[in-house]
Enzyme design. Structure first.
Site, PDB file in Angstrom:
ATOM      1  N   TYR A   1     -10.468   0.214   1.462  1.00 36.51           N
ATOM      2  CA  TYR A   1      -9.932   0.105   2.809  1.00 36.51           C
ATOM      3  C   TYR A   1      -9.261   1.387   3.274  1.00 36.51           C
ATOM      4  O   TYR A   1      -8.756   2.151   2.472  1.00 36.51           O
ATOM      5  CB  TYR A   1      -8.905  -1.032   2.837  1.00 36.51           C
ATOM      6  N   ASP A  36       0.798  -1.219   0.000  1.00 42.63           N
ATOM      7  CA  ASP A  36       0.000   0.000   0.000  1.00 42.63           C
ATOM      8  C   ASP A  36       0.833   1.272   0.000  1.00 42.63           C
ATOM      9  O   ASP A  36       0.309   2.350  -0.239  1.00 42.63           O
ATOM     10  CB  ASP A  36      -0.995  -0.027   1.159  1.00 42.63           C
TER      11      ASP A  36
END
Lengths: 673, 673
Positions: free
Chosen positions: B407, B323
């Site tokens: 998310y 990420d």
């Protein structure tokens, strides 16, 4: 006639007095010294019957209620002047003693503060003690302070005799401040009192050496505190005062709290409903916990803790406290209004303790309850639209704080809006320290101030969870996540891991296993989550903290079985509440503690099961822990796991808090360098 | 001439534009697509020289400053229309390109949102994709939503080609709300785009089966979302609205905050002094951290994280995000003023990101800074006098939040009054989910809503600590507490345990060892604590969380070496910032990540050392994690260890908070039943 109080309500002052009177009437012409009088909680069968009616809204003033039983603990002083420790159960409504037993001599009653007062008094009067003190040249204006302690585990002395020891310090009386910190002037003498004869029978002289000096005292330094120095913590004694640049941060609840309290024990808040109680042993306990009309826990409490010290030099091996069993965590609870212990709008609960004559003594504000904000609760931003929905994580906190001479523990049960319960322990207070010779360091601890050795030690807590997950019959399931070797059939790319679930069949213990992501689930095998098809559950991940380090054959280890495994699973039995056993003071071995409960080997699948979790800290002190230690925080997080059908906090409003604001130029400036 | 900005200040919009212009001038008559332009932090030697002068108060407008270097990342589109990824360093003051390289084809540049837009566009235009969609009967009013994703690790395809995949969902457009939650209608098709040709080359059809159905798709269900249902989270779509019984809890700071900010990057608060910076890769970073005139950290940042999914059914093995490396954590940062993300008085910092044409794009309020109360800081009650002294634990929080499609992660650096730094990660947002046939359950995940399977996955974070404990040269020491068998010579009563300290000599990795109470100390071997005689240090206990579960030979594991040990110790090198390597997108193996840095085997004793800590969560989703997950919180606690000569919070005022109050009858009542 008014109905009896709620079966979980603590004994009132009136009820306590009745119990005392009944005990006194049973022992005419005898001296009775009371230790404790408190509610003996009803047996679960009886209480559950009542609670079922209560939850069904079917209580009436005439509903039969479990009797109000007072557990009375007291010494009967016989004609030989020897106290005999006894316990009685008194029905305070019928004013009858319904049970009575003389406790066998191998068990010792927990200590009382009155006994500690005796230790101080007898030391001051003791020639032996005076001689020991006279070996030192205390500086002018220094007085001796005597800090009574439980005697630890016995190994070399008659275990049936009751002893106390005391740690000794000097205090600089010229400061004219009774809160000057005497702990920074430790004296290497440990008087020992026979609690029956009240004689000082011995003054032990622990070593003050350092590395390489061995276990025994070498020579005594008469100027015993010349190398010690003041280490103050009360603000008026701080050399440079307190810092000036901390601006107030206020928690304001203009519309009041979000909770309601009925009859001083029923708490309702954000779909939670539970009762708060208090007893002198465990302090605050939580009962009959429901969320949105569904049962979660029957009872939740701090069961025990032990603090063994690792200095091998005699008699320091006797430094091992059981802070709940030895003297009663509740007995040591703080009056919370005396310190600024909480922010916001606070509800306090009083406690009733017992004086030596059996009279009720109110401890005001022993428990506090308040709401707090704990950051963001959940958030999602839709990157397509830029729309962010974010809620705060509000918690309801039930807190109590205990002081054990030098040290404090802050315990909190925290309920949150996402259905979670967190049991938190904060360790703070003053380290228990001993004298060390000038310039030396030690492999038994850290020098935290001139002449002050803070010994290595551990704090091991045990939380007792009596679950009632959506009903009375529960099971315990161990969930683990296991790697699976790459293979064509089930894991062709190697990314798969297998999640296993194993139901515990018989009472047992087990340890944390973070390498397997071991999670303990308390499930109701009779209720399925309609979405996932899994049994509804609450879960926790046992904290992988170090267990008791003492040799398994040592007294320290034998009397603290509960501290040797992280998780214990037992079949419920009435009154089986104490992980370290009912009687820990001066115990030689853990008797009727959680290890014994496990040894019964009861079936624990789909029945009334109890789960105990031990966690702790190996505390090798830092200089920063002196003179008062910043909190060290531990959290046992009990969380729903397929108990609900969605995030229970989904309906928490996400409205912007109107009182928050963006900082103005007040904080911020540019500099041209 | 005005001096250059502070060497750690992020590039201004003006500086960014200059860098862009210099790059464009170097590539005349060519199409340039920019990815990122941001500050290349000065080398440590150069920066340290400057900081030394700064801390000595010897800066003047004429003090030489490190050049302001812009790292420019861009594609050069050649005449063959193939983009060639290049990087240049531009001195924005001299307007010169000082370094330039063409990145080898085995590495892929991190993705941009513009690339994601292309994926959506090309899917919608693709006949292959349209055919796949036509296999389903979507209910009337449902539209397809395309969620672009990195392609994960490649195994069976040419690694030099750049791909994107997309997860697909259906959204109920009849709701007329663009924030209706489409994730509750997952479609089992995964289109794959060649990023160079921009063609949809394939539409993968993942299986939708359950237990026993094997890895491959069996038959396709045309009514693919008939068994799915709405799972809304925006308040206006909640069936029963939001709860009404939550009363406001406001944090009010009537005198303003306790911090000051100089030149938008220097933060001073409660003896702490540090700089806040921001870059598109790591988000907020912390630099040059001092406490009360003593250096603590040179740099602190979230280095990387990976999220591997454990569903073995192809092509789900490709679900593995990095990420920070894949798209840039900073690029995904939220504008925090859009949600009510903090309470109290908040200072926001803006960030500068880069548009495809190289123009600076301001991201307002990318970082927030505020104070918060975290309960009791330290307390002691003198049981002799009843005097309680208690302080609150105030924290300063530097926070940023990133959204990765479904998310979110909330990252916070928290500084406290006791000299501690806590790096916190909160996981929240919407689970990444896939379709599962009606009525089935799976061993690859949990059914969290009708037809919605939330796959098992892990989140593994890596925090990079570049310590400067009381000076530039540090060592890393492993402290452990070991049991010692009972023996007459050293442990006659069995209570002793041995505390060991081992200095790490050469770069290495190691794991958490809670059974040994393993603590990692970053020490300055050249500075002794005058009280304890030990080297001054900061320490942390590595969280014993489960490491990467994927088979070591899997692509998932090979590209995430950093996720396979908890602690990595390396010798500092300029620009060596990324645990998973500089280029993670579509990587096959971790290149120049922390594992490679360790392999150099550099001496790390008493030198410029870097410590990396990996921790995470094995996330086997609960139904309660749907549709938006309550925060799951992880904290890396970095604490002083004999760095100070007493509790640094000792001088925190203990005055009672005047705005707190005892609850009135508003909450409490008696009932007669």
């Amino acid at each position: 006639m008014a109905p009896l109080p709620h079966p979980l309500a603590v004994l009132s002052e009136e009820e306590t007095s009745i119990a005392r009177d009944v005990v006194l009437a049973q022992h005419p012409k005898t001296i009775i010294q009371f230790r404790e009088i408190y509610l003996s909680e009803p047996g679960k069968d009886q209480l559950r019957e009542f609670l079922t009616l209560e939850h069904a809204g079917r209580l009436s003033p005439t509903t039969p209620r479990p009797p109000r039983l007072a557990l009375c603990q007291y010494d009967v002083i016989g004609s030989d002047r020897l106290p005999v420790y006894q316990e009685a159960l008194v029905d305070v409504n019928t004013r009858k003693r319904v049970e009575h037993r003389v406790i066998a001599k191998e068990h010792h009653a927990s200590l009382t503060l009155a006994e500690f007062d005796t230790v101080v008094e007898r030391c001051l009067a003791s020639p032996l003690f005076k001689e020991a003190i006279a070996e030192f040249n205390l500086p002018e204006g220094f007085d001796v302070v005597i800090e009574p302690w439980p005697y630890g585990g016995l190994d070399d002395t008659d275990p049936k005799r009751r002893f106390f020891q005391a740690l000794c310090f000097a205090t600089n009386s010229r400061k004219n401040n009774p809160d000057a910190n005497f702990y920074s002037y430790p004296l290497p003498i440990i008087p020992v009192m026979d609690a029956v004869t009240q004689e000082i029978i011995r003054v032990d002289r622990p070593a003050t050496g350092g590395k390489g000096d061995g276990l025994e005292q070498q020579t005594f330094n008469r100027d015993i505190v010349a190398h010690c120095k003041d280490s103050e913590y009360v603000p008026e004694l701080l050399e440079n005062g307190t810092r000036k640049d901390l601006k107030p941060l206020n928690v304001v609840q203009p519309e009041g709290p979000s909770f309601t309290i009925t009859n001083e024990s029923l708490v309702e808040w954000q779909k939670w409903r539970f009762r708060v109680a208090f007893n002198p042993r465990e302090g605050a306990t939580i009962h009959d916990v429901w969320y949105d009309g569904r049962s979660v826990m029957y009872r939740l409490g701090i069961s025990e803790m032990t603090v063994p010290y690792a200095d091998p030099r005699p008699p320091y091996h006797r430094k091992q406290a059981f802070d709940f069993g030895d003297g009663g965590g509740g007995n040591m609870a703080n009056n919370l209004s005396l310190g600024c212990d909480c922010l916001g709008v606070i509800k306090y609960f009083d406690a009733i303790l017992t004086g030596p004559d059996g009279t009720p003594k109110k401890l005001p504000n022993a428990i506090c309850l308040h709401e707090q904000d704990n950051g963001i609760g959940w958030k999602h931003s839709n990157w397509r639209t830029g729309r962010a929905v974010v809620t705060r994580h509000r918690e309801l906190v039930v807190q109590f704080i205990i002081t054990l001479a030098n040290y404090e523990y802050i315990f909190a049960y925290k309920f949150d809006q996402a259905g979670g319960i967190t049991v938190e322990s904060r360790a703070t207070g003053i380290l228990n320290v001993v004298n060390i010779d000038p310039g030396k360091t030690s492999e038994y601890g850290n020098v935290v101030s001139g002449g002050v050795l803070a010994q290595h030690h551990q704090h091991l807590f045990c939380v007792r969870m009596d679950p009632a997950i959506d009903g009375p019959n529960n099971s315990v399931v161990i969930e683990e996540s296991h790697p699976v070797p790459m293979n064509e059939a089930t894991n062709p790319h190697g990314n798969f891991y297998r999640v296993t679930n194993q139901t515990i069949e018989r009472a047992t213990y087990l340890d944390a296993a973070p390498q397997l992501n071991r999670v303990i689930k308390m499930v109701n095998p009779n209720k399925k989550n309609p979405i996932s098809q899994k049994a509804v559950a609450y879960k926790f991940t046992p904290l992988a903290t170090q267990l008791l380090l003492a040799d398994p054959n040592s007294i320290q280890a034998r009397r603290a079985q509960f501290a040797q495994h992280h998780v214990w699973v037992t079949k419920y039995r009435d009154t089986e509440l104490y992980a370290g056993g009912r009687y820990t003071l001066q115990s030689q071995v853990e008797v009727e503690g959680v290890a014994d409960a496990v040894k019964r080997g009861d079936p624990v699948d789909n029945t009334d099961v109890v789960v105990w979790n031990t966690f702790g800290i190996t505390h090798n002190p830092r200089v920063e822990d002196w003179p008062v230690m910043p909190v060290e925080i531990f959290q046992l997080m009990i969380r729903p796991s397929d108990f609900f059908t969605e995030n229970p906090a989904l309906d928490v409003p996400s409205s912007k808090n109107v009182s928050s604001r963006v900082v103005q130029s007040e904080c911020c400036h540019d500099s041209h360098i």
